[in-house]
Structures are given as C-alpha cells and as structure tokens.
Design a protein around this motif. Structure first.
Motif, PDB file in Angstrom:
ATOM      1  N   GLY A  83       0.789  -1.224   0.000  1.00 47.62           N
ATOM      2  CA  GLY A  83       0.000   0.000   0.000  1.00 47.62           C
ATOM      3  C   GLY A  83       0.824   1.278   0.000  1.00 47.62           C
ATOM      4  N   GLU A  84       2.111   1.186   0.290  1.00 49.18           N
ATOM      5  CA  GLU A  84       2.947   2.392   0.312  1.00 49.18           C
ATOM      6  C   GLU A  84       3.240   2.873  -1.109  1.00 49.18           C
ATOM      7  OE1 GLU A  84       5.628   2.516   4.293  1.00 49.18           O
ATOM      8  OE2 GLU A  84       6.362   1.150   2.727  1.00 49.18           O
ATOM      9  N   LYS A  85       3.366   4.197  -1.221  1.00 44.44           N
ATOM     10  CA  LYS A  85       3.707   4.812  -2.500  1.00 44.44           C
ATOM     11  C   LYS A  85       5.097   5.426  -2.428  1.00 44.44           C
ATOM     12  CE  LYS A  85      -0.894   6.020  -4.296  1.00 44.44           C
ATOM     13  NZ  LYS A  85      -0.727   5.340  -5.604  1.00 44.44           N
ATOM     14  N   GLY A  86       5.800   5.380  -3.533  1.00 47.87           N
ATOM     15  CA  GLY A  86       7.128   5.980  -3.598  1.00 47.87           C
ATOM     16  C   GLY A  86       7.417   6.474  -5.006  1.00 47.87           C
ATOM     17  N   THR A  87       8.634   6.949  -5.214  1.00 45.22           N
ATOM     18  CA  THR A  87       9.015   7.526  -6.503  1.00 45.22           C
ATOM     19  C   THR A  87      10.432   7.120  -6.877  1.00 45.22           C
ATOM     20  OG1 THR A  87       7.621   9.465  -6.104  1.00 45.22           O
ATOM     21  CG2 THR A  87       9.296   9.669  -7.806  1.00 45.22           C
ATOM     22  N   VAL A  88      10.604   6.742  -8.133  1.00 37.20           N
ATOM     23  CA  VAL A  88      11.940   6.596  -8.713  1.00 37.20           C
ATOM     24  C   VAL A  88      12.160   7.841  -9.568  1.00 37.20           C
ATOM     25  CG1 VAL A  88      13.441   5.292 -10.254  1.00 37.20           C
ATOM     26  CG2 VAL A  88      11.845   4.080  -8.739  1.00 37.20           C
ATOM     27  N   ARG A  89      13.168   8.613  -9.223  1.00 34.17           N
ATOM     28  CA  ARG A  89      13.449   9.858  -9.952  1.00 34.17           C
ATOM     29  C   ARG A  89      14.668   9.680 -10.848  1.00 34.17           C
ATOM     30  NH1 ARG A  89      13.328  15.506  -6.934  1.00 34.17           N
ATOM     31  NH2 ARG A  89      11.122  15.119  -7.415  1.00 34.17           N
ATOM     32  N   GLY A  90      14.523  10.084 -12.107  1.00 32.01           N
ATOM     33  CA  GLY A  90      15.647  10.094 -13.034  1.00 32.01           C
ATOM     34  C   GLY A  90      16.148  11.521 -13.200  1.00 32.01           C
ATOM     35  N   LEU A  91      17.455  11.729 -12.992  1.00 35.02           N
ATOM     36  CA  LEU A  91      18.079  13.038 -13.166  1.00 35.02           C
ATOM     37  C   LEU A  91      19.028  12.947 -14.355  1.00 35.02           C
ATOM     38  CD1 LEU A  91      18.933  13.831  -9.428  1.00 35.02           C
ATOM     39  CD2 LEU A  91      17.047  14.749 -10.771  1.00 35.02           C
ATOM     40  N   PHE A  92      18.698  13.665 -15.428  1.00 38.05           N
ATOM     41  CA  PHE A  92      19.464  13.586 -16.673  1.00 38.05           C
ATOM     42  C   PHE A  92      20.220  14.888 -16.907  1.00 38.05           C
ATOM     43  CE2 PHE A  92      19.737  14.342 -21.290  1.00 38.05           C
ATOM     44  CZ  PHE A  92      20.464  13.229 -21.673  1.00 38.05           C
ATOM     45  N   LYS A  93      21.532  14.776 -17.074  1.00 39.45           N
ATOM     46  CA  LYS A  93      22.349  15.944 -17.399  1.00 39.45           C
ATOM     47  C   LYS A  93      22.300  16.172 -18.906  1.00 39.45           C
ATOM     48  CE  LYS A  93      25.493  15.108 -13.518  1.00 39.45           C
ATOM     49  NZ  LYS A  93      26.876  14.742 -13.115  1.00 39.45           N
ATOM     50  N   VAL A  94      21.736  17.309 -19.307  1.00 35.34           N
ATOM     51  CA  VAL A  94      21.495  17.579 -20.724  1.00 35.34           C
ATOM     52  C   VAL A  94      22.801  17.695 -21.507  1.00 35.34           C
ATOM     53  CG1 VAL A  94      20.496  19.205 -22.361  1.00 35.34           C
ATOM     54  CG2 VAL A  94      19.281  18.674 -20.238  1.00 35.34           C
ATOM     55  N   GLY A  95      23.783  18.427 -20.948  1.00 34.86           N
ATOM     56  CA  GLY A  95      25.060  18.573 -21.641  1.00 34.86           C
ATOM     57  C   GLY A  95      24.874  19.112 -23.049  1.00 34.86           C
ATOM     58  N   ASN A  96      25.518  18.460 -24.016  1.00 35.47           N
ATOM     59  CA  ASN A  96      25.419  18.889 -25.417  1.00 35.47           C
ATOM     60  C   ASN A  96      24.493  18.002 -26.238  1.00 35.47           C
ATOM     61  OD1 ASN A  96      27.195  21.137 -25.238  1.00 35.47           O
ATOM     62  ND2 ASN A  96      28.951  19.751 -25.266  1.00 35.47           N
ATOM     63  N   PHE A  97      23.674  17.191 -25.559  1.00 32.06           N
ATOM     64  CA  PHE A  97      22.695  16.381 -26.296  1.00 32.06           C
ATOM     65  C   PHE A  97      21.731  17.290 -27.050  1.00 32.06           C
ATOM     66  CE2 PHE A  97      23.883  13.065 -23.248  1.00 32.06           C
ATOM     67  CZ  PHE A  97      23.909  11.942 -24.050  1.00 32.06           C
ATOM     68  N   ARG A  98      21.351  16.864 -28.238  1.00 36.88           N
ATOM     69  CA  ARG A  98      20.335  17.580 -29.017  1.00 36.88           C
ATOM     70  C   ARG A  98      19.431  16.570 -29.693  1.00 36.88           C
ATOM     71  NH1 ARG A  98      25.096  20.864 -30.622  1.00 36.88           N
ATOM     72  NH2 ARG A  98      25.065  22.740 -29.340  1.00 36.88           N
ATOM     73  N   GLY A  99      18.199  16.982 -29.970  1.00 37.30           N
ATOM     74  CA  GLY A  99      17.245  16.053 -30.558  1.00 37.30           C
ATOM     75  C   GLY A  99      16.570  15.225 -29.485  1.00 37.30           C
ATOM     76  N   THR A 100      16.060  14.055 -29.862  1.00 39.57           N
ATOM     77  CA  THR A 100      15.330  13.192 -28.927  1.00 39.57           C
ATOM     78  C   THR A 100      16.143  11.938 -28.623  1.00 39.57           C
ATOM     79  OG1 THR A 100      13.192  13.976 -29.741  1.00 39.57           O
ATOM     80  CG2 THR A 100      13.201  11.891 -28.562  1.00 39.57           C
ATOM     81  N   VAL A 101      16.217  11.582 -27.355  1.00 38.09           N
ATOM     82  CA  VAL A 101      16.995  10.420 -26.940  1.00 38.09           C
ATOM     83  C   VAL A 101      16.255   9.697 -25.816  1.00 38.09           C
ATOM     84  CG1 VAL A 101      18.342  11.782 -25.277  1.00 38.09           C
ATOM     85  CG2 VAL A 101      19.281   9.642 -26.140  1.00 38.09           C
ATOM     86  N   ASP A 102      16.317   8.363 -25.814  1.00 39.98           N
ATOM     87  CA  ASP A 102      15.726   7.538 -24.756  1.00 39.98           C
ATOM     88  C   ASP A 102      16.820   7.053 -23.816  1.00 39.98           C
ATOM     89  OD1 ASP A 102      13.328   7.867 -26.010  1.00 39.98           O
ATOM     90  OD2 ASP A 102      13.014   5.756 -26.521  1.00 39.98           O
ATOM     91  N   LYS A 103      16.576   7.160 -22.515  1.00 40.89           N
ATOM     92  CA  LYS A 103      17.490   6.634 -21.508  1.00 40.89           C
ATOM     93  C   LYS A 103      16.675   5.805 -20.517  1.00 40.89           C
ATOM     94  CE  LYS A 103      21.214   8.569 -23.079  1.00 40.89           C
ATOM     95  NZ  LYS A 103      22.364   7.776 -23.579  1.00 40.89           N
ATOM     96  N   GLN A 104      17.271   4.703 -20.054  1.00 42.21           N
ATOM     97  CA  GLN A 104      16.516   3.780 -19.201  1.00 42.21           C
ATOM     98  C   GLN A 104      17.084   3.658 -17.790  1.00 42.21           C
ATOM     99  OE1 GLN A 104      15.993  -0.073 -21.063  1.00 42.21           O
ATOM    100  NE2 GLN A 104      13.950   0.497 -21.734  1.00 42.21           N
ATOM    101  N   ILE A 105      16.172   3.435 -16.861  1.00 41.06           N
ATOM    102  CA  ILE A 105      16.503   3.070 -15.485  1.00 41.06           C
ATOM    103  C   ILE A 105      15.944   1.669 -15.270  1.00 41.06           C
ATOM    104  CG2 ILE A 105      16.099   3.573 -13.042  1.00 41.06           C
ATOM    105  CD1 ILE A 105      15.622   6.502 -13.870  1.00 41.06           C
ATOM    106  N   SER A 106      16.773   0.760 -14.756  1.00 38.97           N
ATOM    107  CA  SER A 106      16.329  -0.617 -14.507  1.00 38.97           C
ATOM    108  C   SER A 106      16.169  -0.847 -13.010  1.00 38.97           C
ATOM    109  CB  SER A 106      17.335  -1.618 -15.085  1.00 38.97           C
ATOM    110  OG  SER A 106      17.363  -1.539 -16.493  1.00 38.97           O
TER     111      SER A 106
END
Length: 233
Positions: A83-106
């Motif tokens: 019954g407990e709720k929680g959160t997995v937070r993803g923190l992505f450093k943008v840097g010089n990325f451009r366009g669209t990119v997928d990143k995964q957390i397992s």
C-alpha cells in the motif's frame, strides 16, 4: 506416468503465495520531457505503489548511462510495505545532447522481476543541419554537396562564422538564404583519390552557450561493394 494430485490445502497455499507476493506497480513506465534551450538538467518522476500483502523489496537499481542518475524516494529505501507509494526519480544531465533520446533506469526486484523505466528527452535544436554528414566515395566524382541549415529559434539567430579541420581537402562556402533563418553550406572536395575526413564548426550568436556552436562532418569513404551478378546457368 506418475500423476501429481494437489489437495485443496496445497492448491490454496500456492494461490495464496502468488497473491501475497510483494510487487511494485508503476503509474507510468515511459515519461516524455522537453527541455528548455538553457536547461542543464531534466527530472522525471516514476510513481509506484507497493502491491500484495507482503513487502516489495528492490534488490538493485541502475541507470547505465553516466549522464543519468537514478534516485529512490525516502532516502533510497529499498523495502516498501503493501500500500505504500514511492518515486523513482531520473536526473538527466542535458550537456550537449540535441534532438530526442531515450534513456533507461532498470529496477530489479528481490524475486527477479525487472522494471525498465524510460525517460524520453527532447533537447531543442535551435540550429538544424541536414544531413549531419556529407559523403563522397573514393575514386568517385568530386561534386559539390550541400548542408541545409535551418534556424529553429523563436528569434532570428545568425551564423557568425564557419571553421573547419582539413579545410584544404574540403573547401566550403556559406550562403545566406534568409538572414537569421536559413543558410546553405556548400562543400566541394579538391579530389576523391584518397580517403579523408573533416569537421566543420558552425558558430552562432545564440544567447545560450550550448547553442553557440554546432558541428557537421565531411568524409571520403571507400566505395560501396556492389554484389557480382550471379552467372546464368
């Protein structure tokens, strides 16, 4: 052949064990985020609920890319009661990325279950260069090819300069189609007798540091292999 007979009690115990197993249920496993032109970090929160009668235990969590960090709420707590709720937070450093990119957390659970959480990030390209690379074949025609440069900024954005590595082999010329909106970068190799590679840097007057420089590539490659025509019988 031996037959295995399940008694009523055994059957009940097996069903109950499956029903009571602790597990995490995520509201979303894909989150799409669009960054602002000057944004340095993107956050994506995956909310989960612990289901079942027994606690759900996270064995391990991982974000393979060095640009993405995974955090679990409540100080990284790994055991969550039903019954407990929680959160997995993803923190992505943008840097010089451009366009669209997928990143995964397992997320790997104690019982072997795995959850793959995807952060789909779109970073603005204020300057779009198409194609990304101009190619010529070794021994082919040293013809002129063109990069089309389109400005996607809400405000006009000018190209201040173009510099190149290996500019002797790949002479170039910048032409303005519409100041602050559209340009053409023409490249004509001096020859294609030998392979070669060059990098063109496009400098702009963007107020955002990360959008002040863009890159494009030129290359003379080995000829494509054309399969021999099969001999007729």
């Amino acid at each position: 052949m031996k037959r295995i007979i399940l008694t009523g009690l055994t059957t009940w115990l097996l069903v109950a064990a499956g029903a009571n197993a602790g597990e995490l249920t995520f509201e979303k496993t894909l989150i799409e985020v669009t960054a602002k032109p000057d944004q340095e970090q993107i956050e994506a929160d995956f909310v989960f609920t612990s289901c079942g009668d027994s606690p759900a235990t996270i064995k391990r969590y991982d974000a393979p890319c060095s640009c993405l960090e995974a955090q679990i709420s409540d100080g990284g707590r790994l055991v969550w009661a039903a019954g407990e709720k929680g959160t997995v937070r993803g923190l992505f450093k943008v840097g010089n990325f451009r366009g669209t990119v997928d990143k995964q957390i397992s997320i790997l659970m104690e019982d072997g279950t795995r959850h793959d959480l995807t952060v789909r990030m779109t970073m603005p390209e204020l300057v779009k260069i198409e194609p990304k690379t101009l190619k010529w074949e070794e021994g082919g025609a040293a013809e002129t090819k063109v990069f089309e440069i389109t400005i996607n900024s809400p405000d006009p954005l000018k190209i201040l300069d173009v510099t190149a590595t290996n500019g002797e082999k790949f002479p170039y010329s910048l032409k303005t189609i519409e100041e602050g909106k559209s340009y053409r970068l023409e490249v004509t190799p001096t020859d294609t007798e030998t392979r070669g590679f060059g990098l063109l840097r496009v400098a702009t007057d963007s107020k955002y540091k990360k959008h002040q420089n863009y890159q494009a590539y030129v290359v003379v490659t080995k000829p494509s292999v054309v399969p021999a025509t099969a001999a007729k019988p």
